[in-house]
Design an enzyme around this catalytic site. Sequence first.
Site, PDB file in Angstrom:
ATOM      1  N   LYS A 160       0.795  -1.230   0.000  1.00 21.74           N
ATOM      2  CA  LYS A 160       0.000   0.000   0.000  1.00 21.74           C
ATOM      3  C   LYS A 160       0.832   1.288   0.000  1.00 21.74           C
ATOM      4  O   LYS A 160       0.352   2.354   0.377  1.00 21.74           O
ATOM      5  CB  LYS A 160      -1.014   0.041   1.171  1.00 21.74           C
ATOM      6  CG  LYS A 160      -1.810  -1.217   1.384  1.00 21.74           C
ATOM      7  CD  LYS A 160      -2.194  -1.961   0.149  1.00 21.74           C
ATOM      8  CE  LYS A 160      -3.229  -1.300  -0.701  1.00 21.74           C
ATOM      9  NZ  LYS A 160      -3.456  -2.084  -1.953  1.00 21.74           N
ATOM     10  N   SER A 161       2.068   1.156  -0.476  1.00 23.79           N
ATOM     11  CA  SER A 161       2.915   2.355  -0.572  1.00 23.79           C
ATOM     12  C   SER A 161       2.910   2.964  -1.965  1.00 23.79           C
ATOM     13  O   SER A 161       3.677   3.885  -2.234  1.00 23.79           O
ATOM     14  CB  SER A 161       4.365   1.999  -0.207  1.00 23.79           C
ATOM     15  OG  SER A 161       4.439   1.502   1.087  1.00 23.79           O
ATOM     16  N   GLY A 162       2.106   2.400  -2.873  1.00 28.11           N
ATOM     17  CA  GLY A 162       2.087   2.932  -4.238  1.00 28.11           C
ATOM     18  C   GLY A 162       2.712   1.976  -5.237  1.00 28.11           C
ATOM     19  O   GLY A 162       3.146   2.394  -6.320  1.00 28.11           O
ATOM     20  N   THR A 163       2.709   0.699  -4.904  1.00 24.55           N
ATOM     21  CA  THR A 163       3.299  -0.337  -5.768  1.00 24.55           C
ATOM     22  C   THR A 163       2.700  -0.306  -7.173  1.00 24.55           C
ATOM     23  O   THR A 163       3.421  -0.357  -8.176  1.00 24.55           O
ATOM     24  CB  THR A 163       3.014  -1.734  -5.159  1.00 24.55           C
ATOM     25  OG1 THR A 163       3.084  -1.641  -3.741  1.00 24.55           O
ATOM     26  CG2 THR A 163       3.968  -2.773  -5.686  1.00 24.55           C
TER      27      THR A 163
ATOM     28  N   HIS B 132       7.497  -7.390  -2.103  1.00 24.50           N
ATOM     29  CA  HIS B 132       7.401  -6.672  -0.824  1.00 24.50           C
ATOM     30  C   HIS B 132       8.462  -7.213   0.147  1.00 24.50           C
ATOM     31  O   HIS B 132       8.430  -6.882   1.335  1.00 24.50           O
ATOM     32  CB  HIS B 132       6.025  -6.892  -0.185  1.00 24.50           C
ATOM     33  CG  HIS B 132       4.874  -6.290  -0.933  1.00 24.50           C
ATOM     34  ND1 HIS B 132       4.877  -5.008  -1.420  1.00 24.50           N
ATOM     35  CD2 HIS B 132       3.654  -6.801  -1.250  1.00 24.50           C
ATOM     36  CE1 HIS B 132       3.707  -4.758  -2.002  1.00 24.50           C
ATOM     37  NE2 HIS B 132       2.963  -5.830  -1.921  1.00 24.50           N
TER      38      HIS B 132
ATOM     39  N   ARG C 217       6.026   5.228   1.629  1.00 24.26           N
ATOM     40  CA  ARG C 217       4.917   6.171   1.798  1.00 24.26           C
ATOM     41  C   ARG C 217       4.789   6.456   3.283  1.00 24.26           C
ATOM     42  O   ARG C 217       5.170   5.596   4.108  1.00 24.26           O
ATOM     43  CB  ARG C 217       3.640   5.513   1.271  1.00 24.26           C
ATOM     44  CG  ARG C 217       2.449   6.425   1.192  1.00 24.26           C
ATOM     45  CD  ARG C 217       1.227   5.661   0.687  1.00 24.26           C
ATOM     46  NE  ARG C 217       0.143   6.573   0.390  1.00 24.26           N
ATOM     47  CZ  ARG C 217      -1.095   6.206   0.091  1.00 24.26           C
ATOM     48  NH1 ARG C 217      -1.404   4.906   0.042  1.00 24.26           N
ATOM     49  NH2 ARG C 217      -2.021   7.090  -0.153  1.00 24.26           N
TER      50      ARG C 217
ATOM     51  N   SER D 234      -4.524   2.787   4.234  1.00 22.28           N
ATOM     52  CA  SER D 234      -4.747   2.093   2.967  1.00 22.28           C
ATOM     53  C   SER D 234      -4.761   0.578   3.198  1.00 22.28           C
ATOM     54  O   SER D 234      -5.607  -0.141   2.654  1.00 22.28           O
ATOM     55  CB  SER D 234      -3.633   2.501   1.993  1.00 22.28           C
ATOM     56  OG  SER D 234      -3.868   1.966   0.731  1.00 22.28           O
TER      57      SER D 234
ATOM     58  N   TYR E  75       6.462   8.294  -2.053  1.00 21.95           N
ATOM     59  CA  TYR E  75       5.169   8.479  -2.741  1.00 21.95           C
ATOM     60  C   TYR E  75       4.786   9.964  -2.749  1.00 21.95           C
ATOM     61  O   TYR E  75       4.380  10.512  -3.777  1.00 21.95           O
ATOM     62  CB  TYR E  75       4.125   7.647  -1.996  1.00 21.95           C
ATOM     63  CG  TYR E  75       2.707   7.719  -2.513  1.00 21.95           C
ATOM     64  CD1 TYR E  75       2.248   6.811  -3.460  1.00 21.95           C
ATOM     65  CD2 TYR E  75       1.803   8.665  -2.009  1.00 21.95           C
ATOM     66  CE1 TYR E  75       0.928   6.848  -3.910  1.00 21.95           C
ATOM     67  CE2 TYR E  75       0.496   8.704  -2.454  1.00 21.95           C
ATOM     68  CZ  TYR E  75       0.054   7.802  -3.405  1.00 21.95           C
ATOM     69  OH  TYR E  75      -1.253   7.844  -3.848  1.00 21.95           O
TER      70      TYR E  75
ATOM     71  N   ARG F 270      -8.003   3.283  -4.613  1.00 22.00           N
ATOM     72  CA  ARG F 270      -9.009   3.735  -3.646  1.00 22.00           C
ATOM     73  C   ARG F 270      -9.141   5.246  -3.759  1.00 22.00           C
ATOM     74  O   ARG F 270      -9.990   5.742  -4.464  1.00 22.00           O
ATOM     75  CB  ARG F 270      -8.623   3.279  -2.228  1.00 22.00           C
ATOM     76  CG  ARG F 270      -9.754   3.355  -1.205  1.00 22.00           C
ATOM     77  CD  ARG F 270      -9.291   2.888   0.159  1.00 22.00           C
ATOM     78  NE  ARG F 270      -8.194   3.687   0.666  1.00 22.00           N
ATOM     79  CZ  ARG F 270      -8.343   4.773   1.428  1.00 22.00           C
ATOM     80  NH1 ARG F 270      -9.542   5.163   1.815  1.00 22.00           N
ATOM     81  NH2 ARG F 270      -7.287   5.470   1.826  1.00 22.00           N
TER      82      ARG F 270
ATOM     83  N   GLY G 118      -5.914   7.431  -3.578  1.00 25.59           N
ATOM     84  CA  GLY G 118      -4.658   7.884  -4.190  1.00 25.59           C
ATOM     85  C   GLY G 118      -4.270   9.298  -3.792  1.00 25.59           C
ATOM     86  O   GLY G 118      -3.757  10.062  -4.601  1.00 25.59           O
TER      87      GLY G 118
HETATM   88  P1  A3P Z   1      -5.120   4.684  -0.968  1.00 24.93           P
HETATM   89  O1  A3P Z   1      -5.691   3.457  -0.358  1.00 24.93           O
HETATM   90  O2  A3P Z   1      -4.600   5.663   0.054  1.00 24.93           O
HETATM   91  O3  A3P Z   1      -6.023   5.346  -1.943  1.00 24.93           O
HETATM   92  P2  A3P Z   1      -0.308  -0.390  -3.597  1.00 24.93           P
HETATM   93  O4  A3P Z   1      -0.290  -0.122  -5.044  1.00 24.93           O
HETATM   94  O5  A3P Z   1       1.055  -0.476  -2.979  1.00 24.93           O
HETATM   95  O6  A3P Z   1      -1.204  -1.502  -3.243  1.00 24.93           O
HETATM   96  O7  A3P Z   1      -0.895   0.933  -2.935  1.00 24.93           O
HETATM   97  C1  A3P Z   1      -2.228   1.289  -3.140  1.00 24.93           C
HETATM   98  C2  A3P Z   1      -2.375   2.764  -2.854  1.00 24.93           C
HETATM   99  O8  A3P Z   1      -1.855   3.509  -3.976  1.00 24.93           O
HETATM  100  C3  A3P Z   1      -3.825   3.145  -2.717  1.00 24.93           C
HETATM  101  O9  A3P Z   1      -3.832   4.244  -1.816  1.00 24.93           O
HETATM  102  C4  A3P Z   1      -4.171   3.535  -4.143  1.00 24.93           C
HETATM  103  O10 A3P Z   1      -5.309   4.338  -4.256  1.00 24.93           O
HETATM  104  C5  A3P Z   1      -2.906   4.289  -4.543  1.00 24.93           C
HETATM  105  N1  A3P Z   1      -2.725   4.333  -5.994  1.00 24.93           N
HETATM  106  C6  A3P Z   1      -3.012   3.379  -6.908  1.00 24.93           C
HETATM  107  N2  A3P Z   1      -2.716   3.794  -8.140  1.00 24.93           N
HETATM  108  C7  A3P Z   1      -2.227   5.037  -8.026  1.00 24.93           C
HETATM  109  C8  A3P Z   1      -1.776   6.017  -8.969  1.00 24.93           C
HETATM  110  N3  A3P Z   1      -1.771   5.775 -10.270  1.00 24.93           N
HETATM  111  N4  A3P Z   1      -1.333   7.197  -8.496  1.00 24.93           N
HETATM  112  C9  A3P Z   1      -1.338   7.457  -7.172  1.00 24.93           C
HETATM  113  N5  A3P Z   1      -1.766   6.598  -6.226  1.00 24.93           N
HETATM  114  C10 A3P Z   1      -2.212   5.401  -6.639  1.00 24.93           C
END
Ligand code: A3P
Length: 310
Positions: A60-63, A124, A146, A154, A212, A278, A280
Amino acid sequence: MSQDFRDFIVSLPTEKGWVANHLHQYQGFWHPTRQLKGVIACQNHFQAQENDIFLITTPKSGTTWLKALTFALVNRVRFPNPKENHPLLTNNPHVLVPFLDMAYIDTDSPDFSSFTSPRLFSTHLPFVSLPKSVEDLGCKIVYLCRNPKDTFVSLYHFTNRLRHKEKGENSLEEVFDKFCRGVSLYGPFWDHVLGYWKQSLENPKRVLFLKYEDFKEEPKLHLKKLSEFLECPFSEEEENHTVIDQILNLCSFDNLSNLEVNKTGKLPSGEENCAFFRRGEIGDYKNFLTKEMLEKLDHLTKEKLPALLL
Ligand code: A3P
């Protein structure tokens, strides 16, 4: 699961999981049972190639975003038109850049023969648990972190989506306590970040440490940084032709989350693609965490990552 693996699992510290029944502590970090099988097989069998690129995060760091950006970046000559026939328009980023250790859950020899060079993998895994050949060959690692408050919020939402309906949702308080104790997917969060932060200081040509929040605030600057680190910098001509903007637009939250594949598709592992998109945003934690919770996370971050206030 083999009897040897079962015997090994029972020898590890174990706690109740967030989604799966159990988390096991292996090499200092917490893994669900099934995933741990993949981690160990991957450590034993994966053979890196020198120009492999590893995209590494805590969950959930923006993977998803990092996968999309890096895929679009390194493949921009093969797929020059982000509006037509680009693989990201019809595939979720997790399909284009798979999780390395998860490919080993059901087999000791996954087929990577269709990968083009440079091969892009993600994981991860904490630094201490990476397969040995990644370190031996000096493969490039891009680490995205993040802030722990948004990461936790998240993760709370994501894991509740993944839980079976009949199990009900985890309470925020229960998983907050676990997160702070380090008992979260691939946690402790702070040790994970610290491991890669140290590596990035010791070997900046090999490990790029990104945040992030920085990427969100200055996307152009950070995409250029990423391209330079991966030794595929943008030419002057590309900059003039707004190639950077095109990649950023293609990979933006709004664009990716509104694609049909990401609205209705599913990963081969069963997760709905839309679960990875979700809000972002930076700072959504304000809508969920109490003042005491925020203070506790800030305190832990100051204590454990003094050099890197997130
Ligand atoms: P939130 O739950 O805060 O919205 P991961 O990709 O590591 O699973 O992390 C998911 C998080 O990255 C979620 O955060 C998601 O909404 C956000 N996310 C997904 N795609 C993104 C994008 N293109 N740009 C920015 N954030 C994004």
